[in-house]
Design a protein around this motif. Structure first.
Motif, short mmCIF file in Angstrom:
data_model
loop_
_atom_site.label_atom_id
_atom_site.label_comp_id
_atom_site.label_asym_id
_atom_site.label_seq_id
_atom_site.Cartn_x
_atom_site.Cartn_y
_atom_site.Cartn_z
N THR A 113 -15.87 7.21 -0.56
CA THR A 113 -16.21 6.09 0.32
C THR A 113 -14.96 5.32 0.76
O THR A 113 -15.00 4.56 1.71
CB THR A 113 -17.19 5.11 -0.36
N ALA A 114 -13.85 5.54 0.05
CA ALA A 114 -12.58 4.90 0.43
C ALA A 114 -11.71 5.82 1.27
O ALA A 114 -10.64 5.42 1.71
CB ALA A 114 -11.82 4.48 -0.83
N GLY A 115 -12.17 7.06 1.49
CA GLY A 115 -11.40 7.98 2.34
C GLY A 115 -10.21 8.62 1.66
O GLY A 115 -9.26 9.02 2.33
N THR A 116 -10.24 8.75 0.35
CA THR A 116 -9.13 9.38 -0.37
C THR A 116 -8.87 10.79 0.18
O THR A 116 -9.79 11.59 0.30
CB THR A 116 -9.45 9.47 -1.88
N GLY A 117 -7.62 11.06 0.53
CA GLY A 117 -7.24 12.35 1.06
C GLY A 117 -7.16 12.41 2.57
O GLY A 117 -6.69 13.40 3.14
N ASP A 118 -7.61 11.35 3.24
CA ASP A 118 -7.58 11.31 4.71
C ASP A 118 -6.25 10.74 5.18
O ASP A 118 -5.95 9.57 4.93
CB ASP A 118 -8.73 10.46 5.23
N ALA A 119 -5.46 11.56 5.86
CA ALA A 119 -4.15 11.11 6.34
C ALA A 119 -4.25 9.93 7.30
O ALA A 119 -3.32 9.13 7.43
CB ALA A 119 -3.42 12.27 7.01
N ARG A 120 -5.38 9.81 7.99
CA ARG A 120 -5.57 8.71 8.93
C ARG A 120 -6.11 7.45 8.26
O ARG A 120 -6.15 6.37 8.88
CB ARG A 120 -6.51 9.13 10.06
N GLY A 121 -6.53 7.60 7.01
CA GLY A 121 -7.01 6.45 6.26
C GLY A 121 -8.36 5.91 6.70
O GLY A 121 -8.73 4.80 6.34
N ASP A 142 -10.89 22.66 4.37
CA ASP A 142 -10.23 21.35 4.43
C ASP A 142 -9.96 20.81 3.03
O ASP A 142 -8.90 20.25 2.76
CB ASP A 142 -11.10 20.38 5.22
N VAL A 143 -10.93 20.99 2.12
CA VAL A 143 -10.73 20.55 0.74
C VAL A 143 -9.63 21.37 0.08
O VAL A 143 -8.75 20.83 -0.61
CB VAL A 143 -12.05 20.67 -0.06
N ALA A 144 -9.65 22.67 0.32
CA ALA A 144 -8.64 23.56 -0.29
C ALA A 144 -7.24 23.26 0.23
O ALA A 144 -6.25 23.41 -0.49
CB ALA A 144 -9.00 25.01 -0.02
N ALA A 145 -7.15 22.83 1.48
CA ALA A 145 -5.84 22.55 2.09
C ALA A 145 -5.22 21.27 1.56
O ALA A 145 -4.01 21.06 1.67
CB ALA A 145 -5.99 22.46 3.61
N GLY A 146 -6.04 20.41 0.96
CA GLY A 146 -5.54 19.15 0.42
C GLY A 146 -5.23 19.30 -1.06
O GLY A 146 -4.49 20.20 -1.47
N ASP A 147 -5.84 18.42 -1.85
CA ASP A 147 -5.57 18.47 -3.30
C ASP A 147 -6.58 19.34 -4.04
O ASP A 147 -6.57 19.39 -5.27
CB ASP A 147 -5.57 17.05 -3.88
N GLY A 148 -7.46 20.01 -3.29
CA GLY A 148 -8.45 20.86 -3.91
C GLY A 148 -9.68 20.14 -4.39
O GLY A 148 -10.61 20.76 -4.90
N GLY A 196 -25.70 11.20 0.25
CA GLY A 196 -25.73 12.07 -0.90
C GLY A 196 -24.38 12.71 -1.21
O GLY A 196 -23.45 12.66 -0.41
N PRO A 197 -24.27 13.34 -2.37
CA PRO A 197 -23.00 13.93 -2.80
C PRO A 197 -22.72 15.24 -2.05
O PRO A 197 -23.57 16.12 -1.97
CB PRO A 197 -23.23 14.21 -4.29
N PRO A 198 -21.50 15.39 -1.52
CA PRO A 198 -21.13 16.64 -0.87
C PRO A 198 -20.67 17.68 -1.89
O PRO A 198 -20.48 17.35 -3.07
CB PRO A 198 -19.96 16.22 0.03
N PRO A 199 -20.49 18.92 -1.47
CA PRO A 199 -19.98 19.95 -2.39
C PRO A 199 -18.61 19.57 -2.93
O PRO A 199 -17.76 19.03 -2.21
CB PRO A 199 -19.88 21.20 -1.51
N ARG A 200 -18.39 19.84 -4.21
CA ARG A 200 -17.08 19.65 -4.83
C ARG A 200 -16.74 20.95 -5.56
O ARG A 200 -17.60 21.54 -6.23
CB ARG A 200 -17.10 18.50 -5.85
N PRO A 201 -15.50 21.41 -5.46
CA PRO A 201 -15.12 22.69 -6.08
C PRO A 201 -15.42 22.77 -7.57
O PRO A 201 -15.78 23.83 -8.08
CB PRO A 201 -13.62 22.78 -5.79
#
Length: 198
Positions: free
Chosen positions: A16-24, A162-168, A116-121
């Motif tokens: 909800t805080a946008g962690t991982g979004d380069a645009r914030g 997109d998730v894999a390209a970031g911190d996983g 709701g919760p999205p997929p998480r690895p």
């Protein structure tokens, strides 16, 4: 919309805080950018990383009460994550935690919207699917709009890339864009009584 200034509190985990979004912006910023209100809305993002529904239910009222006003249009957006699975909470407990938040908000005449919760690895997909369905059922019984994010993104290549390209663990700009789209197309504008931004 109700009377007075629109005040929206967004509670949930780090998504909800946008962690991982380069645009914030995260999905919250993207959703609000596509929402036109009669006067500028006040939006408070009250995120706690890795928060379970138990912790969320314990803090939401105290934090939101400080942002809501007696004569404002108070709204609560609940962004749910997968931490309940990590902590071994039962589906019954997760359901009860969400129900307690929604019932408490209703008693205070605060309208709710749940994401709701999205997929998480790291999360078991079948367990997360069951958790999302449990949350959806709680919302349906209370006529609260629910944005289902797990099933639409479960096999979505762009989300997983997109998730894999970031911190996983966290999505980037593309992933948050997908979450925002799902929220916007789950009754968001009808819930607010607002117009889509042109």
């Amino acid at each position: 919309m109700g009377e007075g200034q629109l005040r929206i509190c967004v509670i949930g985990d780090e998504l909800t805080a946008g962690t991982g979004d380069a645009r914030g912006l995260g999905w919250v910023g993207r959703v609000m950018a596509r929402t036109t209100t009669e006067e500028p809305a006040f939006v408070a993002q009250l995120a706690v990383p890795g928060e379970s529904s138990t912790a969320l239910s314990a803090r939401w009222e105290t934090e939101c009460r400080r942002r809501f006003g007696a004569h404002t249009d108070n709204r609560l957006v609940i962004g749910l994550g997968s931490t309940d699975l990590d902590e071994g909470l039962s589906l019954a407990r997760s359901r009860l935690n969400l129900a307690n938040i929604l019932d408490g908000a209703a008693a205070s005449r605060v309208s709710c919207f749940v994401v709701g919760p999205p997929p998480r690895p790291a999360a078991d997909p079948e367990a997360l699917a069951a958790l999302s369905q449990a949350y959806a059922d709680v919302c349906q019984r209370r006529h609260v709009p629910y944005a289902e994010t797990f099933e639409p993104l479960r096999t979505h290549e762009q989300w997983h890339a997109d998730v894999a390209a970031g911190d996983g663990t966290h999505p980037g700009q593309a992933g948050y864009g997908l979450l925002a789209w799902l929220v916007l197309h789950s009754g968001w504008h009808d819930w607010l009584g607002a117009e889509p931004a042109s």
